[in-house]
Design an enzyme around this catalytic site. Structure first.
Site, PDB file in Angstrom:
ATOM      1  N   HIS A 167      20.807  50.912 -12.508  1.00 13.70           N
ATOM      2  CA  HIS A 167      22.353  51.370 -13.822  1.00 13.70           C
ATOM      3  C   HIS A 167      22.824  51.925 -13.062  1.00 13.70           C
ATOM      4  O   HIS A 167      23.855  52.571 -12.616  1.00 13.70           O
ATOM      5  CB  HIS A 167      21.282  51.758 -14.950  1.00 13.70           C
ATOM      6  N   ASN A 185      26.437  55.707 -21.696  1.00 16.03           N
ATOM      7  CA  ASN A 185      27.625  55.380 -23.462  1.00 16.03           C
ATOM      8  C   ASN A 185      28.104  56.200 -23.332  1.00 16.03           C
ATOM      9  O   ASN A 185      29.079  56.285 -24.612  1.00 16.03           O
ATOM     10  CB  ASN A 185      26.403  54.874 -24.054  1.00 16.03           C
ATOM     11  N   ASP A 214      26.566  48.875 -12.082  1.00 13.55           N
ATOM     12  CA  ASP A 214      26.051  47.492 -11.514  1.00 13.55           C
ATOM     13  C   ASP A 214      26.383  46.359 -12.640  1.00 13.55           C
ATOM     14  O   ASP A 214      26.787  46.689 -13.823  1.00 13.55           O
ATOM     15  CB  ASP A 214      24.265  47.657 -12.443  1.00 13.55           C
ATOM     16  N   ASN A 228      27.399  49.436 -21.538  1.00 10.48           N
ATOM     17  CA  ASN A 228      28.068  51.171 -22.046  1.00 10.48           C
ATOM     18  C   ASN A 228      28.996  50.872 -21.713  1.00 10.48           C
ATOM     19  O   ASN A 228      29.486  52.421 -22.005  1.00 10.48           O
ATOM     20  CB  ASN A 228      27.123  51.890 -22.480  1.00 10.48           C
TER      21      ASN A 228
END
Length: 195
Positions: free
Chosen positions: A22, A75, A100, A121
């Site tokens: 991520h 997020n 990603d 997110n």
């Protein structure tokens, strides 16, 4: 609006997340900062670290860029990015988000303007904060999780040993794609880097 490009590496802050799939966005802006020869410093908004510079030969009218690593979790990244965009007077169509991408094989890249968030997110948070998804995306492929592994577990895990050998090439290529995008435009970047 200014002529500055805001280049945002999406990721999660802290050592715990540093090697996760991520966090490819952080790795790419780190490489871009290395090329500019400048360390990240805290921005006065207090919600991101930035590096300012120009892409291209020194002494030219090379594009001005601000590299950013938000200091928030994925997020909640929209707020810090929006604060930076307001500070530097950057419109969404001068923002590049590096992230990603599950639906692209590891080691490949795709660059585009706009689109959905595909369950990501970070993109969802940016779209919510800006009220639009019309910003550039440099999408670094990580592929789908093997077997029945949950997507969240997969993106929040380290690259495999085989992938770690290839990762520097993907990071380098993504950094090249960002430089090409801000200096030569989307069409040339897509022709060169979209695989």
């Amino acid at each position: 609006m200014s002529d500055v490009w805001l280049v945002v590496g999406l990721g999660n802050p802290g050592e715990k997340y540093a090697g996760h799939r991520h966090n490819i966005g952080y790795l790419v802006v780190d490489e871009l900062a290395r090329r500019l020869g400048s360390p990240f410093r805290a921005h006065k908004t207090g919600r991101a670290e930035v590096v300012e510079g120009r892409v291209g030969p020194t002494g030219t009218d090379a594009p001005r860029i601000v590299l950013a690593r938000p200091r928030s979790y994925m997020n909640e990244v929209g707020g810090p990015v929006k604060a930076l965009a307001s500070f530097y007077k950057v419109a969404p169509d001068r923002i590049v988000a590096i992230h990603d991408e599950l639906d692209i094989a590891f080691g490949t890249l795709r660059v585009k303007l706009g689109g959905g968030d595909n369950g990501h997110n970070g993109l969802k948070s940016m779209r919510s904060s800006f009220g639009t998804g019309d910003f550039y995306r440099v999408r670094a492929g990580i592929g789908r999780p093997p077997g029945r592994q949950e997507v969240a577990d997969f993106v929040l895990s380290n690259y495999s040993s085989t992938e770690r050998k290839e990762l520097p090439f993907q990071v380098d290529s993504a950094a090249d794609a960002v430089e090409t995008l801000v200096s030569e435009g989307l069409e040339k970047t897509q022709q060169q880097f979209n695989s």
